[in-house]
Scaffold this motif. Sequence first.
Motif, PDB file in Angstrom:
ATOM      1  N   PRO A 188      -5.337  10.432   1.715  1.00 20.28           N
ATOM      2  CA  PRO A 188      -3.915  10.065   1.687  1.00 20.28           C
ATOM      3  C   PRO A 188      -3.213  10.463   0.385  1.00 20.28           C
ATOM      4  N   ILE A 189      -3.965  10.642  -0.706  1.00 19.36           N
ATOM      5  CA  ILE A 189      -3.343  11.012  -1.983  1.00 19.36           C
ATOM      6  C   ILE A 189      -3.521  12.501  -2.277  1.00 19.36           C
ATOM      7  N   SER A 190      -4.771  12.989  -2.218  1.00 16.06           N
ATOM      8  CA  SER A 190      -5.062  14.372  -2.608  1.00 16.06           C
ATOM      9  C   SER A 190      -4.368  15.389  -1.717  1.00 16.06           C
ATOM     10  N   SER A 191      -4.100  15.024  -0.468  1.00 15.35           N
ATOM     11  CA  SER A 191      -3.411  15.961   0.427  1.00 15.35           C
ATOM     12  C   SER A 191      -1.929  16.072   0.092  1.00 15.35           C
ATOM     13  N   LYS A 192      -1.414  15.116  -0.693  1.00 15.61           N
ATOM     14  CA  LYS A 192       0.011  15.131  -1.037  1.00 15.61           C
ATOM     15  C   LYS A 192       0.266  15.702  -2.435  1.00 15.61           C
ATOM     16  N   PRO A 221     -13.502   2.919   3.572  1.00 15.64           N
ATOM     17  CA  PRO A 221     -13.902   1.890   4.559  1.00 15.64           C
ATOM     18  C   PRO A 221     -12.746   1.023   5.040  1.00 15.64           C
ATOM     19  N   TYR A 222     -11.612   1.074   4.322  1.00 20.81           N
ATOM     20  CA  TYR A 222     -10.512   0.171   4.638  1.00 20.81           C
ATOM     21  C   TYR A 222      -9.340   0.868   5.329  1.00 20.81           C
ATOM     22  N   THR A 223      -9.371   2.195   5.452  1.00 22.11           N
ATOM     23  CA  THR A 223      -8.237   2.905   6.046  1.00 22.11           C
ATOM     24  C   THR A 223      -8.733   4.095   6.853  1.00 22.11           C
ATOM     25  N   SER A 224      -7.996   4.428   7.892  1.00 26.22           N
ATOM     26  CA  SER A 224      -8.359   5.570   8.735  1.00 26.22           C
ATOM     27  C   SER A 224      -7.701   6.860   8.261  1.00 26.22           C
ATOM     28  N   GLU A 225      -6.769   6.755   7.351  1.00 22.35           N
ATOM     29  CA  GLU A 225      -6.041   7.938   6.858  1.00 22.35           C
ATOM     30  C   GLU A 225      -6.953   8.754   5.940  1.00 22.35           C
ATOM     31  N   LYS A 226      -7.079  10.056   6.218  1.00 24.39           N
ATOM     32  CA  LYS A 226      -7.947  10.935   5.446  1.00 24.39           C
ATOM     33  C   LYS A 226      -7.177  11.555   4.279  1.00 24.39           C
ATOM     34  N   GLU A 259       0.830  -1.210   0.000  1.00 18.83           N
ATOM     35  CA  GLU A 259       0.000   0.000   0.000  1.00 18.83           C
ATOM     36  C   GLU A 259       0.864   1.260   0.000  1.00 18.83           C
ATOM     37  N   GLU A 260       1.899   1.292   0.844  1.00 21.21           N
ATOM     38  CA  GLU A 260       2.770   2.472   0.931  1.00 21.21           C
ATOM     39  C   GLU A 260       3.559   2.657  -0.363  1.00 21.21           C
ATOM     40  N   LEU A 261       4.067   1.542  -0.911  1.00 23.35           N
ATOM     41  CA  LEU A 261       4.800   1.633  -2.181  1.00 23.35           C
ATOM     42  C   LEU A 261       3.905   2.173  -3.291  1.00 23.35           C
ATOM     43  N   ASN A 262       2.681   1.670  -3.353  1.00 22.79           N
ATOM     44  CA  ASN A 262       1.754   2.111  -4.392  1.00 22.79           C
ATOM     45  C   ASN A 262       1.358   3.574  -4.196  1.00 22.79           C
ATOM     46  N   LYS A 263       1.192   3.988  -2.930  1.00 24.26           N
ATOM     47  CA  LYS A 263       0.824   5.392  -2.674  1.00 24.26           C
ATOM     48  C   LYS A 263       1.925   6.332  -3.155  1.00 24.26           C
ATOM     49  N   VAL A 264       3.165   6.015  -2.835  1.00 24.20           N
ATOM     50  CA  VAL A 264       4.296   6.841  -3.293  1.00 24.20           C
ATOM     51  C   VAL A 264       4.331   6.889  -4.814  1.00 24.20           C
ATOM     52  N   GLU A 265       4.050   5.740  -5.438  1.00 27.50           N
ATOM     53  CA  GLU A 265       4.075   5.683  -6.899  1.00 27.50           C
ATOM     54  C   GLU A 265       2.948   6.519  -7.500  1.00 27.50           C
ATOM     55  N   VAL A 266       1.757   6.478  -6.900  1.00 21.87           N
ATOM     56  CA  VAL A 266       0.628   7.283  -7.398  1.00 21.87           C
ATOM     57  C   VAL A 266       0.976   8.772  -7.339  1.00 21.87           C
ATOM     58  N   ILE A 267       1.533   9.221  -6.217  1.00 20.25           N
ATOM     59  CA  ILE A 267       1.878  10.636  -6.053  1.00 20.25           C
ATOM     60  C   ILE A 267       2.933  11.047  -7.082  1.00 20.25           C
ATOM     61  N   GLU A 268       3.933  10.197  -7.264  1.00 14.59           N
ATOM     62  CA  GLU A 268       4.997  10.511  -8.224  1.00 14.59           C
ATOM     63  C   GLU A 268       4.442  10.612  -9.643  1.00 14.59           C
ATOM     64  N   ARG A 269       3.549   9.688  -9.995  1.00 12.43           N
ATOM     65  CA  ARG A 269       3.003   9.703 -11.358  1.00 12.43           C
ATOM     66  C   ARG A 269       2.014  10.844 -11.563  1.00 12.43           C
ATOM     67  N   ALA A 270       1.299  11.229 -10.525  1.00 12.80           N
ATOM     68  CA  ALA A 270       0.424  12.396 -10.622  1.00 12.80           C
ATOM     69  C   ALA A 270       1.253  13.654 -10.887  1.00 12.80           C
ATOM     70  N   ILE A 276      -8.670  10.651  -8.239  1.00 11.14           N
ATOM     71  CA  ILE A 276      -8.059  10.516  -6.923  1.00 11.14           C
ATOM     72  C   ILE A 276      -9.132  10.533  -5.831  1.00 11.14           C
ATOM     73  N   GLU A 277     -10.052  11.510  -5.924  1.00  7.55           N
ATOM     74  CA  GLU A 277     -11.085  11.635  -4.894  1.00  7.55           C
ATOM     75  C   GLU A 277     -11.998  10.409  -4.862  1.00  7.55           C
ATOM     76  N   GLN A 278     -12.323   9.867  -6.053  1.00  9.04           N
ATOM     77  CA  GLN A 278     -13.167   8.670  -6.094  1.00  9.04           C
ATOM     78  C   GLN A 278     -12.432   7.478  -5.483  1.00  9.04           C
ATOM     79  N   ALA A 279     -11.120   7.385  -5.786  1.00 11.23           N
ATOM     80  CA  ALA A 279     -10.326   6.290  -5.221  1.00 11.23           C
ATOM     81  C   ALA A 279     -10.272   6.389  -3.697  1.00 11.23           C
ATOM     82  N   GLU A 280     -10.160   7.617  -3.181  1.00 11.82           N
ATOM     83  CA  GLU A 280     -10.122   7.793  -1.730  1.00 11.82           C
ATOM     84  C   GLU A 280     -11.462   7.437  -1.088  1.00 11.82           C
TER      85      GLU A 280
END
Length: 352
Positions: free
Chosen positions: A340-344, A333-338, A292-303, A324-328
């Motif tokens: 996590p992508i759009s804020s970065k 339901p699966y994560t408590s982090e608010k 999950e963390e690896l993919n998140k870093v990759e999403v931010i980099e590619r954005a 991004i907003e739809q993905a979040e």
Amino acid sequence: MGINNFTVITQRVKDKADGLIGYANYLNSEKAPSHKNTTILNIGNNFDYFLKGTIINTMNFDNENKKGGRKVESYAQSFNFILPHDVPNPTIDQWKLIYKDLVLKAKNSLKTKGGTTEFAKNCYANIHDQANPHLNLLIPRIYESERLHALDQKKLLGELKKEFNRSVMQHCNIDFKAYKPFRQNVGKRRKKWQLEQEQSIKAKEELADERLLLAQDKLEMADLVDQHQQVQELAETAQIKAQEATNTARMAKADADRSISLLNEMKSLFTQFKTSLNEWIKSIKTDDPILEELNKVEVIERAENVQKHPTYDDEIEMVMFSSIEQAEIDAEPYTSEKKPISSKVRRRRTPK
């Protein structure tokens, strides 16, 4: 005249994890233009399990490699086992038997560690059931912490061709020696994506090419005008205008080429971004914190790569942030982090 073997094509899957994900998604996409009238049948290992295992095993191999040398550039080798369009299509059960024969032959030829079942679990295969049905097989280049150097050698390809011929004969009663190709001497085989790209570029270049030919015709006609002074002056004027038209057409063609190139670049960058976003969602739902963390870093980099591109505009930004907003929302339901992508990822433009 018959054929020497049924067709088997092999190639390295390039561009590391991105290339593997893109190619594997292509193999499973019934919406791809080249998969029209194609039914995709999955056999063997689970798709997500194969991708996750191959990528993690390769990354671990690179990190633990103390011998030096280049990092692994190709994560897997692709094999396509193709039957002609005018032979009976094997059933799914027949394909499974053929697949088992091919995996066993590959395992024995590569002399890998462990049993055949474990080796098969680390491979991926599916069937494209169409006019010329074929089995697609992906074998990881890193297996049991070792690099499979023989994967793209001619010896392995030759052995797999022979095994494919034998297996099809055994399970389907189709003999390659009795098959006569309907078309011969058709030239070098090209990949389907290359044909599709050529057709797209050709269509967009036609207008500029027509203008260039028209301008050249005017220039040639001007050379045939009578040498009378008054007519000559008119001809010279026509030549100047024709030359200007030629230069304009050439500039227009150059601009069209650059625009096509930029659009293709943006399309590729956005596709990579969407792929990473989907993989991030999958890793959250499967409760894999590392992936999950690896993919998140990759999403931010590619954005951010999309935002840096010259063709990035308000419309692309709106589509990207909507994704991004739809993905979040899907991930909430699966994560408590608010957020996590759009804020970065900082918005570069204000949508109109």
